[in-house]
Design a protein around this motif. Structure first.
Motif, PDB file in Angstrom:
ATOM      1  N   HIS A   7      35.478   6.022   2.507  1.00 55.50           N
ATOM      2  CA  HIS A   7      35.371   6.773   3.762  1.00 55.50           C
ATOM      3  C   HIS A   7      35.952   8.180   3.611  1.00 55.50           C
ATOM      4  O   HIS A   7      35.416   9.145   4.163  1.00 55.50           O
ATOM      5  N   ASP A   8      37.050   8.285   2.855  1.00 56.74           N
ATOM      6  CA  ASP A   8      37.636   9.608   2.599  1.00 56.74           C
ATOM      7  C   ASP A   8      36.675  10.469   1.775  1.00 56.74           C
ATOM      8  O   ASP A   8      36.558  11.682   1.995  1.00 56.74           O
ATOM      9  N   ALA A   9      36.004   9.840   0.819  1.00 58.56           N
ATOM     10  CA  ALA A   9      35.033  10.574  -0.001  1.00 58.56           C
ATOM     11  C   ALA A   9      33.900  11.130   0.866  1.00 58.56           C
ATOM     12  O   ALA A   9      33.476  12.279   0.699  1.00 58.56           O
ATOM     13  N   ILE A  10      33.428  10.309   1.807  1.00 56.19           N
ATOM     14  CA  ILE A  10      32.353  10.765   2.696  1.00 56.19           C
ATOM     15  C   ILE A  10      32.814  11.944   3.546  1.00 56.19           C
ATOM     16  O   ILE A  10      32.081  12.929   3.714  1.00 56.19           O
ATOM     17  N   ARG A  11      34.028  11.869   4.075  1.00 52.14           N
ATOM     18  CA  ARG A  11      34.541  12.966   4.903  1.00 52.14           C
ATOM     19  C   ARG A  11      34.619  14.270   4.106  1.00 52.14           C
ATOM     20  O   ARG A  11      34.276  15.341   4.601  1.00 52.14           O
ATOM     21  N   ASP A  12      35.062  14.170   2.842  1.00 50.16           N
ATOM     22  CA  ASP A  12      35.155  15.383   2.021  1.00 50.16           C
ATOM     23  C   ASP A  12      33.770  15.945   1.698  1.00 50.16           C
ATOM     24  O   ASP A  12      33.572  17.164   1.667  1.00 50.16           O
ATOM     25  N   CYS A  13      32.824  15.067   1.465  1.00 45.29           N
ATOM     26  CA  CYS A  13      31.454  15.535   1.211  1.00 45.29           C
ATOM     27  C   CYS A  13      30.867  16.186   2.460  1.00 45.29           C
ATOM     28  O   CYS A  13      30.143  17.190   2.366  1.00 45.29           O
TER      29      CYS A  13
ATOM     30  N   LEU B 104      26.095  15.899  -1.967  1.00 46.94           N
ATOM     31  CA  LEU B 104      25.056  14.934  -1.598  1.00 46.94           C
ATOM     32  C   LEU B 104      25.098  13.710  -2.508  1.00 46.94           C
ATOM     33  O   LEU B 104      24.978  12.565  -2.046  1.00 46.94           O
ATOM     34  N   TYR B 105      25.293  13.931  -3.816  1.00 44.86           N
ATOM     35  CA  TYR B 105      25.297  12.813  -4.748  1.00 44.86           C
ATOM     36  C   TYR B 105      26.525  11.925  -4.546  1.00 44.86           C
ATOM     37  O   TYR B 105      26.419  10.687  -4.502  1.00 44.86           O
ATOM     38  N   ARG B 106      27.690  12.556  -4.377  1.00 42.75           N
ATOM     39  CA  ARG B 106      28.913  11.761  -4.222  1.00 42.75           C
ATOM     40  C   ARG B 106      28.956  11.046  -2.880  1.00 42.75           C
ATOM     41  O   ARG B 106      29.472   9.927  -2.783  1.00 42.75           O
ATOM     42  N   ARG B 107      28.370  11.658  -1.856  1.00 45.98           N
ATOM     43  CA  ARG B 107      28.289  10.960  -0.574  1.00 45.98           C
ATOM     44  C   ARG B 107      27.336   9.779  -0.693  1.00 45.98           C
ATOM     45  O   ARG B 107      27.580   8.703  -0.124  1.00 45.98           O
ATOM     46  N   ALA B 108      26.250   9.964  -1.441  1.00 46.58           N
ATOM     47  CA  ALA B 108      25.321   8.852  -1.678  1.00 46.58           C
ATOM     48  C   ALA B 108      26.027   7.704  -2.405  1.00 46.58           C
ATOM     49  O   ALA B 108      25.839   6.524  -2.062  1.00 46.58           O
ATOM     50  N   GLN B 109      26.840   8.036  -3.398  1.00 43.18           N
ATOM     51  CA  GLN B 109      27.598   7.002  -4.119  1.00 43.18           C
ATOM     52  C   GLN B 109      28.526   6.239  -3.182  1.00 43.18           C
ATOM     53  O   GLN B 109      28.632   5.013  -3.262  1.00 43.18           O
ATOM     54  N   ALA B 110      29.210   6.981  -2.296  1.00 47.24           N
ATOM     55  CA  ALA B 110      30.127   6.341  -1.356  1.00 47.24           C
ATOM     56  C   ALA B 110      29.365   5.431  -0.389  1.00 47.24           C
ATOM     57  O   ALA B 110      29.791   4.309  -0.103  1.00 47.24           O
ATOM     58  N   HIS B 111      28.224   5.889   0.117  1.00 49.31           N
ATOM     59  CA  HIS B 111      27.412   5.061   1.002  1.00 49.31           C
ATOM     60  C   HIS B 111      26.943   3.792   0.289  1.00 49.31           C
ATOM     61  O   HIS B 111      26.898   2.708   0.890  1.00 49.31           O
ATOM     62  N   LYS B 112      26.595   3.926  -0.974  1.00 50.40           N
ATOM     63  CA  LYS B 112      26.147   2.761  -1.755  1.00 50.40           C
ATOM     64  C   LYS B 112      27.259   1.718  -1.844  1.00 50.40           C
ATOM     65  O   LYS B 112      27.021   0.513  -1.658  1.00 50.40           O
ATOM     66  N   GLU B 113      28.473   2.182  -2.116  1.00 49.34           N
ATOM     67  CA  GLU B 113      29.595   1.248  -2.231  1.00 49.34           C
ATOM     68  C   GLU B 113      29.918   0.587  -0.893  1.00 49.34           C
ATOM     69  O   GLU B 113      30.406  -0.548  -0.860  1.00 49.34           O
ATOM     70  N   LEU B 114      29.634   1.288   0.196  1.00 49.11           N
ATOM     71  CA  LEU B 114      29.871   0.731   1.534  1.00 49.11           C
ATOM     72  C   LEU B 114      28.668  -0.056   2.040  1.00 49.11           C
ATOM     73  O   LEU B 114      28.632  -0.461   3.207  1.00 49.11           O
TER      74      LEU B 114
ATOM     75  N   PHE C 215      36.527  20.381  -2.117  1.00 49.48           N
ATOM     76  CA  PHE C 215      36.223  19.153  -1.373  1.00 49.48           C
ATOM     77  C   PHE C 215      35.436  18.168  -2.236  1.00 49.48           C
ATOM     78  O   PHE C 215      35.715  16.965  -2.218  1.00 49.48           O
ATOM     79  N   THR C 216      34.458  18.651  -3.005  1.00 51.14           N
ATOM     80  CA  THR C 216      33.681  17.714  -3.834  1.00 51.14           C
ATOM     81  C   THR C 216      34.533  17.153  -4.969  1.00 51.14           C
ATOM     82  O   THR C 216      34.354  15.999  -5.367  1.00 51.14           O
ATOM     83  N   ASN C 217      35.468  17.952  -5.471  1.00 50.28           N
ATOM     84  CA  ASN C 217      36.371  17.447  -6.512  1.00 50.28           C
ATOM     85  C   ASN C 217      37.277  16.355  -5.958  1.00 50.28           C
ATOM     86  O   ASN C 217      37.515  15.326  -6.610  1.00 50.28           O
ATOM     87  N   ARG C 218      37.787  16.583  -4.745  1.00 51.16           N
ATOM     88  CA  ARG C 218      38.657  15.554  -4.154  1.00 51.16           C
ATOM     89  C   ARG C 218      37.845  14.312  -3.817  1.00 51.16           C
ATOM     90  O   ARG C 218      38.336  13.175  -3.949  1.00 51.16           O
ATOM     91  N   ALA C 219      36.580  14.519  -3.404  1.00 48.74           N
ATOM     92  CA  ALA C 219      35.708  13.365  -3.128  1.00 48.74           C
ATOM     93  C   ALA C 219      35.526  12.510  -4.382  1.00 48.74           C
ATOM     94  O   ALA C 219      35.501  11.272  -4.300  1.00 48.74           O
TER      95      ALA C 219
ATOM     96  N   GLY D 246      25.277  23.685   2.702  1.00 51.13           N
ATOM     97  CA  GLY D 246      24.392  22.574   3.044  1.00 51.13           C
ATOM     98  C   GLY D 246      23.514  22.086   1.908  1.00 51.13           C
ATOM     99  O   GLY D 246      22.899  21.026   2.016  1.00 51.13           O
ATOM    100  N   ALA D 247      23.425  22.855   0.807  1.00 50.16           N
ATOM    101  CA  ALA D 247      22.590  22.460  -0.324  1.00 50.16           C
ATOM    102  C   ALA D 247      23.439  22.045  -1.525  1.00 50.16           C
ATOM    103  O   ALA D 247      22.969  22.058  -2.660  1.00 50.16           O
ATOM    104  N   ASN D 248      24.673  21.665  -1.281  1.00 43.12           N
ATOM    105  CA  ASN D 248      25.587  21.317  -2.370  1.00 43.12           C
ATOM    106  C   ASN D 248      25.177  19.972  -2.986  1.00 43.12           C
ATOM    107  O   ASN D 248      25.311  18.916  -2.365  1.00 43.12           O
ATOM    108  N   VAL D 249      24.691  20.027  -4.199  1.00 42.70           N
ATOM    109  CA  VAL D 249      24.147  18.840  -4.869  1.00 42.70           C
ATOM    110  C   VAL D 249      25.230  17.796  -5.141  1.00 42.70           C
ATOM    111  O   VAL D 249      25.022  16.598  -4.950  1.00 42.70           O
ATOM    112  N   LYS D 250      26.404  18.260  -5.587  1.00 38.19           N
ATOM    113  CA  LYS D 250      27.484  17.309  -5.883  1.00 38.19           C
ATOM    114  C   LYS D 250      27.918  16.563  -4.631  1.00 38.19           C
ATOM    115  O   LYS D 250      28.196  15.365  -4.680  1.00 38.19           O
TER     116      LYS D 250
END
Length: 320
Positions: free
Chosen positions: A257-263, A277-287, A243-247, A271-275
């Motif tokens: 939005h797809d990246a957030i869903r995969d994260c 959290l970071y990739r979801r943060a990146q997606a939120h930043k872009e949005l 999921f984090t790779n596809r994100a 729940g402690a997956n660092v990648k």
């Protein structure tokens, strides 16, 4: 209809040596039920007493009945845990797991007892082991998150390296326990779905497709990589890394939005997956959702305080 004996009468019949095999079964079963009733009423000391009697009786009457004996030890462990007697809880959980390895309830109770004793590494291992059997256990996800934070604070960014080995749950056990969880869910009227564990062939195929996706990412072919990761997840849907790779690919394709869903899916598994959290943060930043972005970065840094990319992005946002 067969007459049900009281607990006291059953013991009297046993002492007089006139107990049939069917009555013997009723005896320990009624003792167990008495323990269950006391437990539900919050009378944990009395529940422990009845479970102890049931254990002793079952050992005399059917010493080879390991499954029921494992359940009784697990039930008594729950009573000890409620009473704050973590040492005895651990003993019973260990016996239960020796009799029936990978009993989910015993794993969770042992994890809770270890957590109460601040034995966070041992608790983390038990929570993660339980999630191998059933990835939908909320208590195990929550426990994993708490242990991850506690261990990161205590041991720093290398805390994972100090963990005891996490046992691999055999496929046959995952399937058996998964069926039990599903049956229990249906009996309790639960709406939560339990997916059967993937077969060894599914796991192998899923891993191969994931590697194909990784190769495409290295060549910059992110759209094709998404297809490979999607196929991989059809075979083995409990792999957070897929999921984090596809994100990551969705981020490159600007499908935020797809990246957030995969994260989100990855974090449901770990729940402690660092990648994630970071990739979801990146997606939120872009949005332009800066609050959600910063929340994810703070969670990331709770798990891994020295994460360079997370620190850099958080400072960048704080300056703005």
């Amino acid at each position: 209809m067969e007459t049900l004996y009281s607990v006291g009468n059953l013991w009297n019949v046993h002492e007089n040596g006139a107990m049939t095999q069917k009555t013997k079964v009723k005896c320990w079963l009624e003792l167990k039920q008495a323990g269950n009733d006391r437990f539900k009423a919050g009378q944990y000391g009395e529940a422990t007493h009845f479970y102890s009697q049931a254990i002793n009786q079952l050992k005399k009457d059917s010493p080879k009945n390991v499954e029921d004996l494992s359940v009784l030890h697990s039930n008594r462990a729950a009573s000890y845990l409620k009473d704050g007697n973590c040492a005895e809880c651990l003993k019973d959980c260990n016996v239960s797991l020796e009799l029936v390895p990978f009993n989910i309830k015993s794993l969770l109770r042992r994890a809770a007892a270890c957590e109460a004793q601040e034995r966070y590494r041992r608790a983390y291992v038990d929570y993660k082991t339980a999630l191998q059997i059933d990835a939908n256990i909320a208590a195990a996800h929550d426990g994993t998150n708490r242990m991850s934070k506690a261990l990161a604070e205590a041991d720093g960014p290398t805390w994972r390296e100090k963990l005891p080995p996490i046992p691999t749950v055999p496929l046959a056990v995952r399937e058996k326990m998964g069926r039990r969880c599903a049956a229990t869910s249906q009996q309790n009227g639960a709406t939560q779905s339990h997916k059967p564990a993937p077969s060894e062939e599914d796991v192998r195929r899923g891993r191969a497709l994931k590697e194909d996706g990784n190769a495409l990412v290295k060549r910059g072919e992110h759209a094709k990589a998404v297809d490979k990761y999607t196929q991989s997840l059809r075979h083995d849907p409990a792999q957070a890394a897929t999921f984090t790779n596809r994100a990551l690919c969705y981020l490159s394709l600007r499908q935020f939005h797809d990246a957030i869903r995969d994260c989100d899916e990855a974090l449901n598994i770990d729940g402690a997956n660092v990648k994630a959290l970071y990739r979801r943060a990146q997606a939120h930043k872009e949005l332009k959702d800066m609050k959600a972005c910063m929340d994810d970065l703070r969670k990331l840094l709770e798990v891994e305080p020295t994460n360079t990319a997370g620190i850099k992005l958080l400072r960048e946002l704080q300056k703005k």
